[in-house]
Scaffold this motif. Structure first.
Motif, mmCIF file in Angstrom:
data_model
loop_
_atom_site.group_PDB
_atom_site.id
_atom_site.type_symbol
_atom_site.label_atom_id
_atom_site.label_comp_id
_atom_site.label_asym_id
_atom_site.label_seq_id
_atom_site.Cartn_x
_atom_site.Cartn_y
_atom_site.Cartn_z
ATOM 1 N N GLY A 31 61.248 32.206 1.899
ATOM 2 C CA GLY A 31 60.650 32.283 3.213
ATOM 3 C C GLY A 31 60.222 30.917 3.835
ATOM 4 N N ALA A 35 61.847 29.864 7.731
ATOM 5 C CA ALA A 35 60.882 29.174 8.632
ATOM 6 C C ALA A 35 61.244 27.779 9.178
ATOM 7 C CB ALA A 35 59.562 29.316 8.048
ATOM 8 N N GLY A 40 60.173 26.331 12.368
ATOM 9 C CA GLY A 40 58.347 26.434 11.949
ATOM 10 C C GLY A 40 58.097 24.842 11.389
ATOM 11 N N THR A 45 51.475 28.978 9.918
ATOM 12 C CA THR A 45 53.136 29.709 9.834
ATOM 13 C C THR A 45 53.798 29.552 8.656
ATOM 14 O OG1 THR A 45 53.158 29.270 12.346
ATOM 15 C CG2 THR A 45 55.233 29.347 11.278
ATOM 16 N N LEU A 46 54.026 28.233 8.105
ATOM 17 C CA LEU A 46 54.770 28.008 6.917
ATOM 18 C C LEU A 46 54.006 28.864 5.694
ATOM 19 C CD1 LEU A 46 55.668 24.442 7.082
ATOM 20 C CD2 LEU A 46 57.004 26.443 7.762
ATOM 21 N N ALA A 49 54.977 32.553 6.041
ATOM 22 C CA ALA A 49 56.332 32.612 5.703
ATOM 23 C C ALA A 49 56.803 32.804 4.309
ATOM 24 C CB ALA A 49 56.982 31.623 6.394
ATOM 25 N N ALA A 106 53.379 39.743 7.230
ATOM 26 C CA ALA A 106 54.472 39.618 7.942
ATOM 27 C C ALA A 106 54.560 40.277 9.701
ATOM 28 C CB ALA A 106 55.753 40.220 7.234
ATOM 29 N N GLY A 153 61.414 35.058 6.926
ATOM 30 C CA GLY A 153 60.634 33.898 6.964
ATOM 31 C C GLY A 153 61.138 33.157 8.526
ATOM 32 N N GLY A 154 62.383 33.333 8.776
ATOM 33 C CA GLY A 154 62.670 32.763 10.046
ATOM 34 C C GLY A 154 61.842 33.470 11.375
ATOM 35 N N VAL A 156 58.979 34.810 11.215
ATOM 36 C CA VAL A 156 57.776 34.492 11.350
ATOM 37 C C VAL A 156 57.595 33.426 12.196
ATOM 38 C CG1 VAL A 156 55.648 33.272 10.306
ATOM 39 C CG2 VAL A 156 57.046 35.351 8.985
ATOM 40 N N VAL A 157 58.541 32.848 12.368
ATOM 41 C CA VAL A 157 58.658 31.707 13.528
ATOM 42 C C VAL A 157 59.009 32.261 14.878
ATOM 43 C CG1 VAL A 157 59.415 29.365 13.969
ATOM 44 C CG2 VAL A 157 58.964 30.110 11.476
#
Length: 333
Positions: A31, A35, A40, A45-46, A49, A106, A153-154, A156-157
């Motif tokens: 994740g 991100a 990110g 945010t991280l 993710a 998520a 994960g990407g 989320v950003v």
């Protein structure tokens, strides 16, 4: 009858064993990798993710063990559910709670993740109920879950993942199909007894190892092809990929030299190396986003944690304890 404190302790230990701490670090790094590749940087945010795939991963362990409890009763009776240390109802409830928490994090970050989340949950169920017993399709289904973790994960950003992340996700899909296939070499006897038609059951361990190496090589090639798209440090990305490839060779070479017969313990050792190697591979993606220094600062303690917990827990989780000498048929009176 054990006291309350002892029952609580046994329940906690059973849950921790179900989590497989030596693997739980992996979805966290996946994740984070997705991100970071997507740009990110904020702590909140991280954290989302990392936490969303990790909770989904835990859900998969609980639900997978719940669905596999019949097979485990044959092949791995020491595991929490067949041994009675964790009830089937508790495992099912825990899996649903972890899945719900993952969805809240998520989808709360980006509603567009919902279809991917539903696909991941369908993959978890499909892997244990349908694909796992049918050979290569099960290994590929397992790889799809890893690819989804990176893409989520990407996302989320960003509203949608960057195009350069897609070959990375595809590379991890093949890589984890390979790793999962090596794991089936370890489980041949139990899978055969349970009626599971894995690749090594149908075609033999030697064929399975060669196929796993082909998938691994293809996954690494896809990851190498993404080097130019690394958003921050292509050189750092390449350096970590090279290190991962060396570790991968350490896992595969002994298996390839074993001849036609590969015992379960050798397959377990190779899988343990690959469990460590994939952490370095995930760190490569983070290095491509934020540089090797940041990636190393994260992966080194995580790698140590994984190695230590594997040493302490892995063998006992995968293999029933050896019978006492006086119970063995071949013991000397």
């Amino acid at each position: 009858m054990p006291g309350t404190s002892e029952r609580v302790r046994r329940a906690v230990v059973a849950h921790v064993q179900t989590w497989r701490p030596y693997t739980t670090c992996y979805p966290i790094l996946l994740g984070l990798a997705g991100a970071v590749w997507a740009g990110g940087s904020g702590a909140g945010t991280l954290l989302i993710a990392a936490a969303a795939p990790a909770l989904g991963w835990l859900s998969g362990h609980y639900l997978g063990d719940w669905m596999d409890r019949g097979l485990d009763a044959i092949a791995k009776p020491q595991r929490p559910i067949p041994s009675g240390r964790l009830s089937a109802d508790a495992a099912l409830t825990s899996g649903i709670v972890c899945a719900a928490a993952s969805a809240v994090l998520a989808v709360g970050a980006n509603w567009r993740i919902l279809p991917l989340f539903l696909l991941a949950m369908a993959g978890i169920v499909g892997y244990s109920r349908v694909f796992k017993k049918r050979g290569l399709s099960g290994n590929v289904a397992r790889g799809v879950l890893t690819a989804l973790a990176i893409v989520i994960g990407g996302m989320v950003v960003r509203p949608l993942p960057p195009w350069t992340l897609l070959p990375v996700a595809a590379g991890f899909l093949l890589h984890d199909a390979s790793t999962n296939l090596v794991g089936t070499v370890r489980d041949v006897d139990g899978d055969r007894a349970g009626g599971y038609r894995s690749v090594p059951v149908r075609r033999g361990a030697r064929h399975a190892v060669r196929l796993a190496l082909g998938l691994y090589t293809g996954g690494l090639a896809l990851l190498v092809s993404a080097t130019a798209g690394a958003p921050g440090d292509p050189a750092g990305y390449g350096a970590f990929l090279g290190l991962a490839a060396v570790i991968g060779a350490i896992a595969f070479v002994p298996l390839l030299r074993s001849g036609t017969e590969i015992d379960a313990r050798s397959a377990l050792r190779a899988h343990e190396v690959l469990v460590a190697e994939r952490l370095v591979l995930a760190a490569a993606v983070s290095a491509g986003g934020q540089g090797p220094g940041t990636a190393a600062a994260v992966v080194v303690p995580v790698l140590l944690f994984s190695l230590v917990t594997q040493k302490l827990m892995r063998s006992g989780h995968e293999f029933p304890p050896e019978p006492a000498a006086f119970l063995r048929k071949d013991s000397v009176a």
